[in-house]
Scaffold this motif. Sequence first.
Motif, short mmCIF file in Angstrom:
data_model
loop_
_atom_site.label_atom_id
_atom_site.label_comp_id
_atom_site.label_asym_id
_atom_site.label_seq_id
_atom_site.Cartn_x
_atom_site.Cartn_y
_atom_site.Cartn_z
N GLY A 182 46.87 24.83 71.91
CA GLY A 182 47.16 25.19 70.54
C GLY A 182 46.43 26.47 70.20
O GLY A 182 46.45 27.43 70.97
N VAL A 183 45.73 26.47 69.08
CA VAL A 183 45.14 27.70 68.58
C VAL A 183 44.13 28.31 69.56
O VAL A 183 44.04 29.54 69.68
N ASN A 184 43.37 27.49 70.28
CA ASN A 184 42.37 28.05 71.18
C ASN A 184 43.00 28.86 72.31
O ASN A 184 42.48 29.90 72.71
N GLU A 185 44.11 28.38 72.83
CA GLU A 185 44.78 29.09 73.92
C GLU A 185 45.67 30.22 73.41
O GLU A 185 46.07 31.09 74.18
N LEU A 186 45.99 30.21 72.12
CA LEU A 186 46.92 31.19 71.57
C LEU A 186 46.24 32.30 70.78
O LEU A 186 46.90 33.19 70.27
N SER A 187 44.92 32.24 70.68
CA SER A 187 44.19 33.26 69.92
C SER A 187 44.04 34.55 70.72
O SER A 187 44.11 34.56 71.95
N HIS A 188 43.81 35.64 69.99
CA HIS A 188 43.66 36.97 70.58
C HIS A 188 42.40 37.63 70.03
O HIS A 188 41.84 37.17 69.01
N PRO A 189 41.94 38.71 70.66
CA PRO A 189 40.82 39.46 70.08
C PRO A 189 41.10 39.87 68.63
O PRO A 189 40.18 39.95 67.82
N GLU A 190 42.35 40.15 68.32
CA GLU A 190 42.75 40.45 66.94
C GLU A 190 42.93 39.13 66.20
O GLU A 190 43.93 38.42 66.38
N GLN A 191 41.97 38.78 65.38
CA GLN A 191 42.03 37.50 64.69
C GLN A 191 43.16 37.47 63.68
O GLN A 191 43.40 38.45 62.97
N GLY A 192 43.86 36.33 63.62
CA GLY A 192 44.91 36.17 62.62
C GLY A 192 46.30 36.50 63.09
O GLY A 192 47.25 36.42 62.31
N VAL A 193 46.47 36.84 64.36
CA VAL A 193 47.80 37.08 64.91
C VAL A 193 48.03 36.11 66.07
O VAL A 193 47.15 35.88 66.89
N TYR A 194 49.22 35.52 66.11
CA TYR A 194 49.53 34.52 67.13
C TYR A 194 50.95 34.74 67.66
O TYR A 194 51.88 34.98 66.89
#
Length: 457
Positions: free
Chosen positions: A356-368
């Motif tokens: 979920g969110v942990n695997e889908l996060s990026h250095p740019e917070q808030g974009v998925y």
Amino acid sequence: MNATATEQLPVVVIGAGPAGLAAAAHLTGRGLEPLVLEAGARAGAAVREWSHVRLFSTWGEVTDAAAEKLLAPTGWVKPEAKTYPTGGDWAEQYLQPLAEVLGDRVRLGARVTGVSRSGRDRIVDADRETQPFTVHVTSTDGREEKILAAAVIDASGTWALPSPAGGDGLPALGERAAADKISYRVPDLNDPATRARYAGKRTAVIGSGASAFTALASLADLAKSKDGAGTHTTWILRRGISGSTFGGGTADQLPARGALGLAAKAAVDEGHADAVTGFRTEAIERGEEGRLILGAEDGRRLDPVDEVIVLTGFRPDLSFLDELRLGLDERLQAPVELAPLIDPNQHSCGTVYPHGVNELSHPEQGVYLVGMKSYGRAPTFLALTGYEQVRSVVAAIAGDREAAERVELVLPETGVCGGAGLFDQPDTDETADGGGCCAPAPQLIQLGSTTAAPSCG
């Protein structure tokens, strides 16, 4: 812009397909304001382009719980859970009603051309995370505008960028010049013009996934019909044939997908298709009477064909995200934490852990990146996976970290152990001794357990 002002901005969702509309439903349920931007003229525009293809998942596996809750007050009745919709059914009976419930939160004919941080290109660090996202949009009439967003969920999929015929990932030499005789979609043989294009012709089908199986089975049915005499298929695989080539068969807990592989095998066994293995297309040449001759990297040349259907997968369009700081795997173009779970280079069965969110996060917070786009170039994505992704991501955006990290998904066992198949994969069945990673008996995979569950979907 202060944090309070940013929180009052909408969450922009790119794409009004299954994952995008589900994301909007979850956002609405959390009291957040979604704005869905869809480049097409109707909701589910990409799905509608393969409206003739029947899904291998049932209605019970292709609708989202939050979306159903949003639809319930309208009198919407979910189709029979155990039946199989076509793409057209999915769009008309579920996606369209869902878009209508969302109303003006869904904007059609709105193509996203760029996403960045307000006043910050990808180089600038200063106060970056406090700035809202800026989303550039072009309407069908050519009008351009800029929309500010608190977060961005990209559910635009990969349908627009089919992979080429070339074995090196580039278009084969001559592929562009032969475009009039090449298709990158499963043909709709119920359409008279399309049927006439392939009836009585020799067609090369390149690919080894569900789309290729569908094309093989459809062309075999055409060959057996009254108007299909002389129809024949040359099936081109970049790998060899093994016990997993035709999918999970009766061991697949998605029975329609297992049956699809068996139908493709029948097309070969009954002589309606010839399989050519280890063939990595390098060139497509024009022969006599405009027919096409395919040449491989190893020097082999096939007999001329009238048509070519290229079904070698899809790839994500990352061009409009270029000003964002994305953490993507250099091979799959999927989020770096997700890529090892689905990478066919590392294992033959895509072992899917809860994600979920942990695997889908990026250095740019808030974009998925969610849905099919989250898998980059990896194959075999299930709608259920996308719905779980957006549930988790939206919970994180809403500040509910506990719900975001909680896994609420059970996936069916695919029964497939072949992965995407590498060019040096042996032609023999390596799972005959029981040493494969997928058990032969069907079983449900409970994601969230302490043990990794083998799955190829």
